[in-house]
Scaffold this active site. Structure first.
Site, short mmCIF file in Angstrom:
data_model
loop_
_atom_site.label_atom_id
_atom_site.label_comp_id
_atom_site.label_asym_id
_atom_site.label_seq_id
_atom_site.Cartn_x
_atom_site.Cartn_y
_atom_site.Cartn_z
N ARG A 282 41.81 48.07 46.02
CA ARG A 282 42.87 47.07 45.73
C ARG A 282 44.08 47.30 46.63
NH1 ARG A 282 44.39 47.52 39.84
NH2 ARG A 282 45.82 45.83 40.25
N LYS B 222 55.31 43.63 39.06
CA LYS B 222 55.69 42.21 39.20
C LYS B 222 55.24 41.36 38.02
CE LYS B 222 52.12 41.25 42.58
NZ LYS B 222 51.02 40.98 41.65
N ARG C 108 48.04 35.28 48.00
CA ARG C 108 47.70 36.65 48.35
C ARG C 108 47.15 36.76 49.76
NH1 ARG C 108 46.77 38.58 42.73
NH2 ARG C 108 46.48 40.82 42.74
N ARG D 259 47.26 56.42 34.89
CA ARG D 259 46.97 55.85 33.55
C ARG D 259 45.83 56.64 32.93
NH1 ARG D 259 46.87 49.50 33.01
NH2 ARG D 259 45.09 49.60 34.40
N ARG E 186 40.56 55.20 32.42
CA ARG E 186 39.77 54.01 32.06
C ARG E 186 38.87 53.60 33.23
NH1 ARG E 186 41.31 52.05 27.36
NH2 ARG E 186 43.28 52.86 26.60
P1 AMP Z 1 46.09 40.71 39.30
O1 AMP Z 1 46.09 40.74 37.80
O2 AMP Z 1 47.11 39.79 39.87
O3 AMP Z 1 46.14 42.09 39.90
O4 AMP Z 1 44.68 40.07 39.74
C1 AMP Z 1 43.46 40.66 39.34
C2 AMP Z 1 42.35 40.27 40.30
O5 AMP Z 1 42.19 38.84 40.31
C3 AMP Z 1 42.59 40.64 41.76
O6 AMP Z 1 42.23 41.98 42.05
C4 AMP Z 1 41.70 39.62 42.47
O7 AMP Z 1 40.34 40.00 42.39
C5 AMP Z 1 41.87 38.37 41.61
N1 AMP Z 1 42.98 37.51 42.09
C6 AMP Z 1 44.13 37.21 41.45
N2 AMP Z 1 44.90 36.39 42.18
C7 AMP Z 1 44.23 36.16 43.32
C8 AMP Z 1 44.51 35.40 44.51
N3 AMP Z 1 45.66 34.72 44.65
N4 AMP Z 1 43.57 35.39 45.48
C9 AMP Z 1 42.41 36.06 45.35
N5 AMP Z 1 42.09 36.80 44.27
C10 AMP Z 1 42.98 36.86 43.26
#
Ligand code: AMP
Length: 214
Positions: free
Chosen positions: A171, A13, A88, A127, A160
């Site tokens: 996650r 995404k 989220r 990866r 990594r």
């Molecule tokens: P992403 O790059 O979108 O996968 O986000 C990386 C990390 O940022 C996630 O694993 C969360 O720890 C934090 N994060 C990003 N967006 C949110 C959100 N809307 N709510 C809570 N944590 C977030």
């Protein structure tokens, strides 16, 4: 036009949001990028978020809601936006609805990139890098000719640290438990659109563009 992109980690995404934002002249707002930058710069937000991110957990709702509220009220999103990675959780989705309503902003579509679990697992665990020449490999775009070994110098490939198995699994679990319920939220708002995220990146991009223009 105001959109949000939903999908599990590894659904593509982020990559698609960048391309779609460029095509339609929208602001791309990735909360993951905002948080990573804050951590890198050692800001107050970064200090609050760092430990959650390291473990693959969600940063608390009130922190994220404040970040988004600031972006909305500052007018930075007025030209049209794609929210990538927010909301989220159900409380985040409900807060977003209130914030947009207050500013008379309409959310046009919530685009879900649908990718089956087995494919997500392959992508998230797929990866590697070569410890000798630093070449990167990833499933499905660039897989080594001989599984587990570098094409260039035949060295054994490594993973990594941010792809540590425990963090990746967490996650995914967090997504299932906390984020998946918002699919129902947008379905009931009648703005959910499903896209088959297993197709090639170009086909996914074209499907999203068609859906956006409907
Ligand atoms: P992403 O790059 O979108 O996968 O986000 C990386 C990390 O940022 C996630 O694993 C969360 O720890 C934090 N994060 C990003 N967006 C949110 C959100 N809307 N709510 C809570 N944590 C977030």
């Amino acid at each position: 036009m105001n959109l949000l992109f939903l999908g599990p980690p590894g659904s593509g995404k982020g990559t698609q949001a960048v391309r779609v934002a460029k095509k339609f002249g929208l602001i791309h707002l990735s909360t993951g990028d905002v948080l990573r930058k804050a951590v890198k710069n050692g800001t107050e937000l970064g200090l609050k978020a760092e430990s959650f991110m390291k473990n693959g957990d969600l940063v608390p709702d009130e922190i994220l809601i404040e970040v988004i509220e600031e972006k909305i009220t500052s007018g930075k999103l007025n030209k049209g936006f794609i929210l990538d990675g927010f909301p989220r959780t159900i409380p985040q989705a409900e807060s977003l609805k209130m914030m947009l309503l207050k500013d008379n902003i309409n959310l046009d579509k919530a685009i879900l990139l649908d990718v089956p679990d087995d494919e997500i697992i392959k992508r998230l665990f797929g990866r590697w890098f070569c410890p000798v020449c630093n070449a990167d490999y990833n499933y499905p775009a660039k897989i080594p000719k001989v599984e587990g070994f570098c094409d260039i110098d035949k060295a054994k490939l490594e993973r990594r640290h941010d792809d540590d198995e425990g963090v990746v699994r967490n996650r995914l679990e967090v997504y299932k438990k906390q984020t998946e319920p918002i699919i129902g939220f947008y379905k009931s708002e009648s703005i959910l659109r499903n896209i088959d995220g297993k197709q090639t990146p170009d086909t996914v991009f074209n499907s999203i563009c068609e859906t956006v223009m409907e």
